[in-house]
Design a protein around this motif. Structure first.
Motif, PDB file in Angstrom:
ATOM      1  N   CYS A   1      62.900 -20.042  30.970  1.00  0.00           N
ATOM      2  CA  CYS A   1      63.720 -19.168  31.810  1.00  0.00           C
ATOM      3  C   CYS A   1      65.037 -19.812  32.244  1.00  0.00           C
ATOM      4  CB  CYS A   1      62.929 -18.728  33.045  1.00  0.00           C
ATOM      5  SG  CYS A   1      61.556 -17.615  32.659  1.00  0.00           S
ATOM      6  N   ASN A   2      65.149 -21.132  32.096  1.00  0.00           N
ATOM      7  CA  ASN A   2      66.409 -21.777  32.463  1.00  0.00           C
ATOM      8  C   ASN A   2      67.382 -21.871  31.289  1.00  0.00           C
ATOM      9  OD1 ASN A   2      65.085 -23.685  30.949  1.00  0.00           O
ATOM     10  ND2 ASN A   2      65.115 -25.292  32.510  1.00  0.00           N
ATOM     11  N   THR A   3      67.065 -21.187  30.185  1.00  0.00           N
ATOM     12  CA  THR A   3      67.971 -21.149  29.033  1.00  0.00           C
ATOM     13  C   THR A   3      69.192 -20.305  29.361  1.00  0.00           C
ATOM     14  OG1 THR A   3      66.079 -21.314  27.532  1.00  0.00           O
ATOM     15  CG2 THR A   3      68.159 -20.529  26.591  1.00  0.00           C
ATOM     16  N   THR A   4      70.372 -20.838  29.101  1.00  0.00           N
ATOM     17  CA  THR A   4      71.587 -20.063  29.340  1.00  0.00           C
ATOM     18  C   THR A   4      71.821 -19.090  28.184  1.00  0.00           C
ATOM     19  OG1 THR A   4      73.055 -21.642  28.228  1.00  0.00           O
ATOM     20  CG2 THR A   4      72.599 -22.009  30.584  1.00  0.00           C
ATOM     21  N   MET A   5      72.652 -18.109  28.430  1.00  0.00           N
ATOM     22  CA  MET A   5      72.961 -17.139  27.384  1.00  0.00           C
ATOM     23  C   MET A   5      73.648 -17.821  26.194  1.00  0.00           C
ATOM     24  SD  MET A   5      71.771 -14.210  28.070  1.00  0.00           S
ATOM     25  CE  MET A   5      71.201 -13.155  29.403  1.00  0.00           C
ATOM     26  N   ALA A   6      74.474 -18.818  26.481  1.00  0.00           N
ATOM     27  CA  ALA A   6      75.137 -19.549  25.399  1.00  0.00           C
ATOM     28  C   ALA A   6      74.102 -20.271  24.539  1.00  0.00           C
ATOM     29  CB  ALA A   6      76.141 -20.546  25.977  1.00  0.00           C
TER      30      ALA A   6
ATOM     31  N   PRO B   1      83.774 -16.135  18.145  1.00  0.00           N
ATOM     32  CA  PRO B   1      82.763 -16.015  19.216  1.00  0.00           C
ATOM     33  C   PRO B   1      82.343 -14.579  19.500  1.00  0.00           C
ATOM     34  CG  PRO B   1      84.453 -17.588  19.838  1.00  0.00           C
ATOM     35  CD  PRO B   1      84.937 -16.926  18.573  1.00  0.00           C
ATOM     36  N   LYS B   2      83.260 -13.640  19.434  1.00  0.00           N
ATOM     37  CA  LYS B   2      82.944 -12.266  19.818  1.00  0.00           C
ATOM     38  C   LYS B   2      81.934 -11.616  18.878  1.00  0.00           C
ATOM     39  CE  LYS B   2      85.258  -8.156  21.613  1.00  0.00           C
ATOM     40  NZ  LYS B   2      86.562  -7.496  21.867  1.00  0.00           N
ATOM     41  N   LYS B   3      81.786 -12.167  17.672  1.00  0.00           N
ATOM     42  CA  LYS B   3      80.847 -11.591  16.710  1.00  0.00           C
ATOM     43  C   LYS B   3      79.410 -12.056  16.961  1.00  0.00           C
ATOM     44  CE  LYS B   3      84.084 -10.786  12.911  1.00  0.00           C
ATOM     45  NZ  LYS B   3      84.365 -11.016  11.475  1.00  0.00           N
ATOM     46  N   ASN B   4      79.247 -13.073  17.770  1.00  0.00           N
ATOM     47  CA  ASN B   4      77.908 -13.533  18.115  1.00  0.00           C
ATOM     48  C   ASN B   4      77.377 -12.685  19.268  1.00  0.00           C
ATOM     49  OD1 ASN B   4      77.918 -15.779  16.254  1.00  0.00           O
ATOM     50  ND2 ASN B   4      79.361 -16.776  17.645  1.00  0.00           N
ATOM     51  N   LYS B   5      76.373 -11.875  18.999  1.00  0.00           N
ATOM     52  CA  LYS B   5      75.907 -10.909  19.993  1.00  0.00           C
ATOM     53  C   LYS B   5      74.388 -10.916  20.136  1.00  0.00           C
ATOM     54  CE  LYS B   5      79.777  -7.698  19.302  1.00  0.00           C
ATOM     55  NZ  LYS B   5      80.178  -6.316  18.993  1.00  0.00           N
ATOM     56  N   CYS B   6      73.971 -10.614  21.354  1.00  0.00           N
ATOM     57  CA  CYS B   6      72.549 -10.420  21.658  1.00  0.00           C
ATOM     58  C   CYS B   6      72.421  -9.122  22.434  1.00  0.00           C
ATOM     59  CB  CYS B   6      72.003 -11.586  22.475  1.00  0.00           C
ATOM     60  SG  CYS B   6      70.350 -11.309  23.169  1.00  0.00           S
ATOM     61  N   PHE B   7      71.485  -8.300  22.035  1.00  0.00           N
ATOM     62  CA  PHE B   7      71.247  -7.028  22.717  1.00  0.00           C
ATOM     63  C   PHE B   7      69.811  -6.977  23.218  1.00  0.00           C
ATOM     64  CE2 PHE B   7      74.553  -6.195  19.605  1.00  0.00           C
ATOM     65  CZ  PHE B   7      75.469  -5.410  20.292  1.00  0.00           C
ATOM     66  N   GLU B   8      69.651  -6.541  24.451  1.00  0.00           N
ATOM     67  CA  GLU B   8      68.309  -6.208  24.904  1.00  0.00           C
ATOM     68  C   GLU B   8      67.996  -4.826  24.380  1.00  0.00           C
ATOM     69  OE1 GLU B   8      65.490  -6.091  28.891  1.00  0.00           O
ATOM     70  OE2 GLU B   8      67.669  -6.051  29.119  1.00  0.00           O
ATOM     71  N   VAL B   9      66.801  -4.667  23.825  1.00  0.00           N
ATOM     72  CA  VAL B   9      66.388  -3.394  23.249  1.00  0.00           C
ATOM     73  C   VAL B   9      65.269  -2.824  24.118  1.00  0.00           C
ATOM     74  CG1 VAL B   9      65.621  -2.202  21.170  1.00  0.00           C
ATOM     75  CG2 VAL B   9      66.986  -4.280  20.974  1.00  0.00           C
ATOM     76  N   VAL B  10      65.453  -1.601  24.548  1.00  0.00           N
ATOM     77  CA  VAL B  10      64.524  -0.963  25.493  1.00  0.00           C
ATOM     78  C   VAL B  10      63.778   0.166  24.795  1.00  0.00           C
ATOM     79  CG1 VAL B  10      64.287   0.176  27.722  1.00  0.00           C
ATOM     80  CG2 VAL B  10      66.094  -1.535  27.370  1.00  0.00           C
TER      81      VAL B  10
ATOM     82  N   ASP C   1      82.153 -13.623  26.166  1.00  0.00           N
ATOM     83  CA  ASP C   1      81.983 -13.346  27.589  1.00  0.00           C
ATOM     84  C   ASP C   1      81.624 -14.648  28.309  1.00  0.00           C
ATOM     85  OD1 ASP C   1      81.338 -12.447  30.133  1.00  0.00           O
ATOM     86  OD2 ASP C   1      80.350 -10.632  29.397  1.00  0.00           O
ATOM     87  N   LYS C   2      82.643 -15.392  28.724  1.00  0.00           N
ATOM     88  CA  LYS C   2      82.421 -16.735  29.264  1.00  0.00           C
ATOM     89  C   LYS C   2      81.599 -16.729  30.551  1.00  0.00           C
ATOM     90  CE  LYS C   2      86.597 -18.677  27.178  1.00  0.00           C
ATOM     91  NZ  LYS C   2      87.864 -19.410  27.407  1.00  0.00           N
ATOM     92  N   ASP C   3      81.780 -15.720  31.374  1.00  0.00           N
ATOM     93  CA  ASP C   3      81.028 -15.667  32.627  1.00  0.00           C
ATOM     94  C   ASP C   3      79.542 -15.419  32.370  1.00  0.00           C
ATOM     95  OD1 ASP C   3      83.277 -16.135  34.177  1.00  0.00           O
ATOM     96  OD2 ASP C   3      83.750 -13.992  34.360  1.00  0.00           O
ATOM     97  N   LEU C   4      79.248 -14.470  31.492  1.00  0.00           N
ATOM     98  CA  LEU C   4      77.852 -14.140  31.215  1.00  0.00           C
ATOM     99  C   LEU C   4      77.154 -15.269  30.449  1.00  0.00           C
ATOM    100  CD1 LEU C   4      75.667 -12.044  31.576  1.00  0.00           C
ATOM    101  CD2 LEU C   4      76.464 -10.889  29.504  1.00  0.00           C
ATOM    102  N   LEU C   5      77.897 -15.998  29.642  1.00  0.00           N
ATOM    103  CA  LEU C   5      77.300 -17.085  28.872  1.00  0.00           C
ATOM    104  C   LEU C   5      76.763 -18.192  29.773  1.00  0.00           C
ATOM    105  CD1 LEU C   5      79.753 -17.517  25.848  1.00  0.00           C
ATOM    106  CD2 LEU C   5      77.547 -16.351  25.894  1.00  0.00           C
TER     107      LEU C   5
ATOM    108  N   LEU D   1      71.245  -4.344  27.757  1.00  0.00           N
ATOM    109  CA  LEU D   1      72.265  -5.348  28.055  1.00  0.00           C
ATOM    110  C   LEU D   1      72.811  -5.970  26.775  1.00  0.00           C
ATOM    111  CD1 LEU D   1      73.745  -7.213  30.125  1.00  0.00           C
ATOM    112  CD2 LEU D   1      71.767  -8.739  29.931  1.00  0.00           C
ATOM    113  N   GLU D   2      74.143  -6.121  26.711  1.00  0.00           N
ATOM    114  CA  GLU D   2      74.789  -6.764  25.563  1.00  0.00           C
ATOM    115  C   GLU D   2      75.451  -8.059  26.011  1.00  0.00           C
ATOM    116  OE1 GLU D   2      78.607  -6.114  22.535  1.00  0.00           O
ATOM    117  OE2 GLU D   2      77.746  -4.390  23.611  1.00  0.00           O
ATOM    118  N   VAL D   3      75.234  -9.115  25.223  1.00  0.00           N
ATOM    119  CA  VAL D   3      75.866 -10.413  25.474  1.00  0.00           C
ATOM    120  C   VAL D   3      76.617 -10.802  24.211  1.00  0.00           C
ATOM    121  CG1 VAL D   3      75.511 -12.820  26.110  1.00  0.00           C
ATOM    122  CG2 VAL D   3      73.931 -11.071  26.949  1.00  0.00           C
ATOM    123  N   ASN D   4      77.888 -11.201  24.353  1.00  0.00           N
ATOM    124  CA  ASN D   4      78.604 -11.711  23.191  1.00  0.00           C
ATOM    125  C   ASN D   4      79.239 -13.056  23.515  1.00  0.00           C
ATOM    126  OD1 ASN D   4      81.644 -11.480  23.753  1.00  0.00           O
ATOM    127  ND2 ASN D   4      80.937  -9.409  24.292  1.00  0.00           N
TER     128      ASN D   4
END
Length: 249
Positions: A171-176, A189-198, A215-219, A209-212
């Protein structure tokens, strides 16, 4: 998770104590990283008795009825052989003359490029824990199912069968770290993406939720910060498992 692989000795045979220790000696195996101290040609297959000065300790004695078709041996009776000890024997070195378990050339482990985080690199240049080391696991993990499909899951028909891999993620893994750990290493960097699938029920999936990688703040956030924590068990009356889809192009 003790033991691992390195380019010199290959796969570790186990995490037991070193040779000559009285308990917990490692089990011999193909490509073994340890050499049994009471051994030699045939010893590893039980075709000859195990003479050892430490009965019932590291390797014990050759038990009666252990192998059909071979002479059966037991412990010497008191008095008849009192004080008798056979000389200590040693296994041949790997690739030595007469070795029944010669060391074979060790291929490099197959690393899944879609999940390089499943392997741990060590200082020998190999993967897994180094010989004699164990791993200190993080205290909290989340359960995640990683969808393996070239088409975004929310664009698939409800009848689609989606293969996935299941993982426990600290759980302490960062998005980066999460992006890198699942192979999202595109130079852009913008092409590297993670999506939560519901799940929407009935086999239908929706994008969450989408992470790319841009997005330096979300990473900087951990997966726990966005709710992907140990409560996502998937058990009855509990929160569902985290479902993710990664892409890098």
């Amino acid at each position: 998770m003790s033991g691992g692989w390195n380019p010199i000795t290959g796969r570790d045979s186990g995490s037991g104590r070193p040779a000559f220790s009285p308990y917990g000696a490692p089990q011999p195996a193909q490509g073994q990283a340890y050499i049994p101290h009471a051994g030699g040609p045939g010893y590893n297959f039980g075709t000859v008795p195990q003479y050892t000065t430490w009965p019932n300790t590291a390797y014990g004695y050759y038990p009666i009825g252990a192998a059909q078709g071979f002479p059966q041996y037991g412990m010497p009776a008191q008095g008849a052989f009192a004080g008798f000890h056979a000389p200590q024997t040693f296994a041949y070195q790997p690739n030595g003359t007469g070795n029944l378990l010669p060391r074979q050339p060790q291929p490099y482990p197959n690393i899944d490029p879609t999940m390089p985080a499943a392997q741990m690199t060590n200082t020998t240049g190999g993967t897994g824990c180094e010989p004699g080391y164990n791993y200190f696991f993080p205290a909290e993990h989340t359960k995640a199912h990683i969808f393996k499909t070239n088409t975004p899951p929310w664009q698939l028909p409800p009848t689609a069968q989606i293969p996935f891999k299941a993982a426990h993620i600290p759980c302490n893994t960062t998005m980066a770290e999460l992006l890198k750990g699942f192979g999202c290493t595109n130079q852009t960097p913008k092409k590297n993406k993670c999506f939560e699938v519901v799940s929407g029920g009935g086999g239908k999936w929706y994008k969450g939720l989408e992470v790319n990688g841009a997005d330096k703040d979300l990473l900087k956030k951990t997966i726990k910060d966005v709710g992907w924590d140990s409560t996502r068990t998937g058990n009855p009356n509990e929160k569902p498992v985290v479902c993710l889809w990664f892409c890098r192009d």
